[in-house]
Design a protein around this motif. Structure first.
Motif, short mmCIF file in Angstrom:
data_model
loop_
_atom_site.label_atom_id
_atom_site.label_comp_id
_atom_site.label_asym_id
_atom_site.label_seq_id
_atom_site.Cartn_x
_atom_site.Cartn_y
_atom_site.Cartn_z
N ILE A 119 0.84 -1.18 0.00
CA ILE A 119 0.00 0.00 0.00
C ILE A 119 0.89 1.25 0.00
O ILE A 119 2.06 1.19 0.40
N SER A 120 0.33 2.34 -0.46
CA SER A 120 1.12 3.57 -0.52
C SER A 120 0.28 4.74 -0.04
O SER A 120 -0.96 4.71 -0.09
N GLY A 121 0.97 5.76 0.40
CA GLY A 121 0.33 7.02 0.76
C GLY A 121 -0.56 6.94 1.98
O GLY A 121 -1.48 7.74 2.13
N GLY A 122 -0.30 5.96 2.86
CA GLY A 122 -1.15 5.81 4.04
C GLY A 122 -1.18 7.09 4.88
O GLY A 122 -0.16 7.52 5.40
N ALA A 134 4.25 -0.74 2.90
CA ALA A 134 4.08 -1.94 3.73
C ALA A 134 3.20 -2.96 3.00
O ALA A 134 2.33 -2.59 2.21
N TRP A 135 3.43 -4.24 3.31
CA TRP A 135 2.69 -5.33 2.66
C TRP A 135 1.45 -5.69 3.47
O TRP A 135 1.52 -5.86 4.68
N PHE A 136 0.35 -5.86 2.75
CA PHE A 136 -0.90 -6.32 3.39
C PHE A 136 -1.49 -7.45 2.56
O PHE A 136 -1.25 -7.55 1.35
N TYR A 137 -2.31 -8.28 3.22
CA TYR A 137 -2.91 -9.43 2.54
C TYR A 137 -4.30 -9.07 1.99
O TYR A 137 -5.18 -8.64 2.74
N PHE A 138 -4.47 -9.29 0.71
CA PHE A 138 -5.72 -8.99 0.01
C PHE A 138 -6.35 -10.27 -0.53
O PHE A 138 -5.63 -11.17 -0.97
N GLY A 180 0.12 -10.05 9.22
CA GLY A 180 1.35 -10.06 10.00
C GLY A 180 1.50 -8.82 10.89
O GLY A 180 0.53 -8.32 11.45
N ASP A 181 2.74 -8.34 11.00
CA ASP A 181 3.04 -7.21 11.89
C ASP A 181 2.30 -5.93 11.48
O ASP A 181 1.79 -5.20 12.31
N ALA A 182 2.28 -5.65 10.16
CA ALA A 182 1.66 -4.41 9.70
C ALA A 182 0.16 -4.41 10.03
O ALA A 182 -0.39 -3.39 10.47
N GLY A 183 -0.46 -5.55 9.83
CA GLY A 183 -1.89 -5.65 10.11
C GLY A 183 -2.18 -5.51 11.59
O GLY A 183 -3.16 -4.87 12.00
N GLU A 184 -1.31 -6.10 12.40
CA GLU A 184 -1.50 -6.00 13.84
C GLU A 184 -1.38 -4.54 14.29
O GLU A 184 -2.15 -4.07 15.12
N ALA B 243 14.80 -11.74 -3.40
CA ALA B 243 14.79 -10.30 -3.63
C ALA B 243 16.03 -9.88 -4.43
O ALA B 243 15.93 -9.06 -5.35
N ARG B 244 17.17 -10.48 -4.12
CA ARG B 244 18.40 -10.17 -4.88
C ARG B 244 18.27 -10.61 -6.32
O ARG B 244 18.85 -10.03 -7.23
N GLU B 245 17.48 -11.64 -6.54
CA GLU B 245 17.26 -12.16 -7.91
C GLU B 245 16.08 -11.44 -8.60
O GLU B 245 15.57 -11.91 -9.61
N HIS B 246 15.63 -10.36 -8.00
CA HIS B 246 14.56 -9.52 -8.57
C HIS B 246 13.21 -10.21 -8.65
O HIS B 246 12.40 -9.92 -9.53
N VAL B 247 13.00 -11.16 -7.74
CA VAL B 247 11.65 -11.72 -7.59
C VAL B 247 10.95 -10.89 -6.52
O VAL B 247 11.54 -10.62 -5.46
N THR B 248 9.71 -10.47 -6.78
CA THR B 248 8.99 -9.67 -5.81
C THR B 248 8.51 -10.55 -4.66
O THR B 248 7.71 -11.46 -4.86
N VAL B 249 9.06 -10.28 -3.47
CA VAL B 249 8.64 -11.04 -2.29
C VAL B 249 8.35 -10.05 -1.16
O VAL B 249 8.87 -8.93 -1.16
N ARG B 250 7.55 -10.50 -0.24
CA ARG B 250 7.23 -9.67 0.94
C ARG B 250 8.37 -9.83 1.94
O ARG B 250 8.63 -10.92 2.41
N LEU B 251 9.03 -8.75 2.24
CA LEU B 251 10.16 -8.81 3.20
C LEU B 251 9.76 -8.19 4.51
O LEU B 251 8.90 -7.34 4.57
#
Lengths: 199, 251
Positions: A119-122, A134-138, A180-184, B243-251
């Motif tokens: 998400i962006s611009g929160g 930050a990553w969220f689950y959709f 995860g953490d962001a959602g919490e 991520a180093r291999e340019h695969v989009t993953v949640r870090l």
């Protein structure tokens, strides 16, 4: 604090309830107008089909009570979409809290949009302490278009609204209880927010 | 941009994990909730639990572990194994599962997929397909890969998707357990032709295999068991590599 999770037969409440309880609050399901009127915080979850969910809200009288609530209300996923004026899903009439309508993702990408996205611009107390990006689950097939009440955006095939706010009402398309953490952190922020001021 | 998902899979028997799990600092390596919490904290994007309790040993209380997992897990999880009816699904979702995975029951009666999708939504219906190459075709197997069917992989995947499956979990029996990499060609064909996400399973043995399954196999998610449980590959190290291999993953 009395945290009430609206129970109206649309999806399971268990995950939302467990997430609230991990934060040290008691969360009770609420299925009647009186349950909701007695709450300090209301969470409006939902997984499933918009039209049948909307019919259940009307049959139980909750459809009239929810828009009149003055305490902080958080709609999650279908809950947020039902707080809008309409949903294209089943051509459903919503509660009219957010002046926008849910639309279906078009051709050209896999639907539902399922998985982790950024998400962006929160902007809002909801996103305090949450990084931009930050990553969220959709998991959803319908989305809200970009709009003036938007509190955060996301991108899948096109830019869409990831979170929305008006007065004491907030909504998010993602599932904080599964993020995860962001959602919490977001749930913690919601429970700490008094419903006034910057939304 | 959607992240490619990394999914550890745990086998469950009578409420406990069965595959040996070799983690440090676990009080009870067989405790399913503790493992679930551990994986979700380490950055697993989802979890899959395969209940291998024999059907005659399964009682109503035997799914209590699902509730315990849901209480501690902050990422989505799927439960598979022994699901034959909408009632089973309803119970699992009520206990906090996000999705269910069906396999043999769909092969017995494909209309089950339609009914589950209609009742609960496609988003929670995963159809698992086990297949192996026979001659020049991929033949679908049932009952955990023990019994051959007359189905062909790509036709079956397409049919269940039309019927409302929200995701396909494809396991190549030829690759499963070999740790020599995923069935890239078959996965790529599924992932590029189906309108739903494809979870690739079978063959993970090194971090490079995950890069290959995402880059060449076009998979939306990759599932593995042993290499995570025994700690050969940790999820943070795997994701950092991707991520180093340019695969989009949640870090």
């Amino acid at each position: 604090m009395n945290v009430t999770i609206i129970e109206y037969g649309a999806g399971n409440l268990f995950s939302v309830r467990a997430a609230v309880e991990r934060l040290g609050h008691v969360a009770a399901p609420g299925s009647t107008p009186d349950d909701l009127r007695a709450a300090d915080r209301v969470i409006f979850p939902g997984v499933g089909q918009a039209l049948s969910a909307s019919e259940k809200l009307r049959a139980t009288g909750l459809a009239d009570v929810i828009p009149a609530l003055r305490v902080p209300v958080l709609g999650i996923c279908l809950g947020m979409q039902l707080m809008c004026e309409r949903s294209e899903e089943g051509d459903t009439e919503g509660l009219g809290i957010f002046p926008t309508a849910a639309q279906r993702f078009g051709e050209g990408c896999k639907v539902p949009h399922v998985g982790w996205n950024r998400i962006s611009g929160g902007r809002s107390p909801l996103f305090d302490g949450i990084d931009d990006g930050a990553w969220f689950y959709f998991v959803h097939s319908y989305y809200l278009p970009v709009n003036p009440l938007q509190l955060a955006g996301c991108h899948y095939q096109l830019p869409f609204c990831a979170a929305i706010g008006r007065d004491n009402f907030l909504g998010c398309q993602f599932h904080p209880e599964k993020s995860g953490d962001a959602g919490e952190r977001l749930l913690r922020n919601f429970l700490a927010w008094d419903g006034h001021g910057r939304a | 941009m959607l992240a490619r998902r990394i999914i550890p899979c745990l086998d469950v028997k009578e409420g406990r994990t069965v595959k040996g799990v070799n983690f440090e600092h676990l009080r009870d390596a067989g405790d399913i909730a503790e493992l679930a919490e551990r994986y979700s904290r380490e950055g697993a994007d989802e979890l899959v639990f395969l209940d291998i309790t024999a059907s005659h040993d399964r009682r109503a209380t035997a799914r209590d572990w699902v509730t315990r997992v849901a209480e501690v897990t902050r990422v989505p999880f799927t439960v598979g194994g022994g699901i034959t009816s909408a009632r089973d699904v309803e119970e699992l979702l009520r206990r906090g599962a996000d999705k269910v995975s069906i396999n043999s029951a769909a092969l017995d009666d494909a209309s089950l997929v339609n009914r589950l999708a209609r009742s609960f939504g496609s988003q929670c219906v995963v159809v698992a397909i086990d297949a192996r190459v026979e001659g020049d075709a991929w033949r679908v197997y049932r009952q955990g890969g023990r019994v051959a069917t007359s189905r062909e992989l790509f036709e079956w995947a397409s049919e269940v998707t039309d019927r409302g499956a929200g995701e396909i979990l494809f396991t190549s029996m030829d690759h499963d357990g070999t740790r020599r990499g995923f069935a890239l060609e078959a996965i790529a064909r599924l992932a590029t032709t189906l309108p739903v996400p494809v979870i690739a399973s079978g063959g993970a043995g090194a971090v490079e295999h995950f890069r290959d399954v995402f880059v060449d196999g076009k998979a939306d998610a990759a599932l593995a068991a042993g290499i995570f449980h025994f700690g050969q590959i940790t999820i943070p190290a795997l994701k950092a590599y991707l991520a180093r291999e340019h695969v989009t993953v949640r870090l």
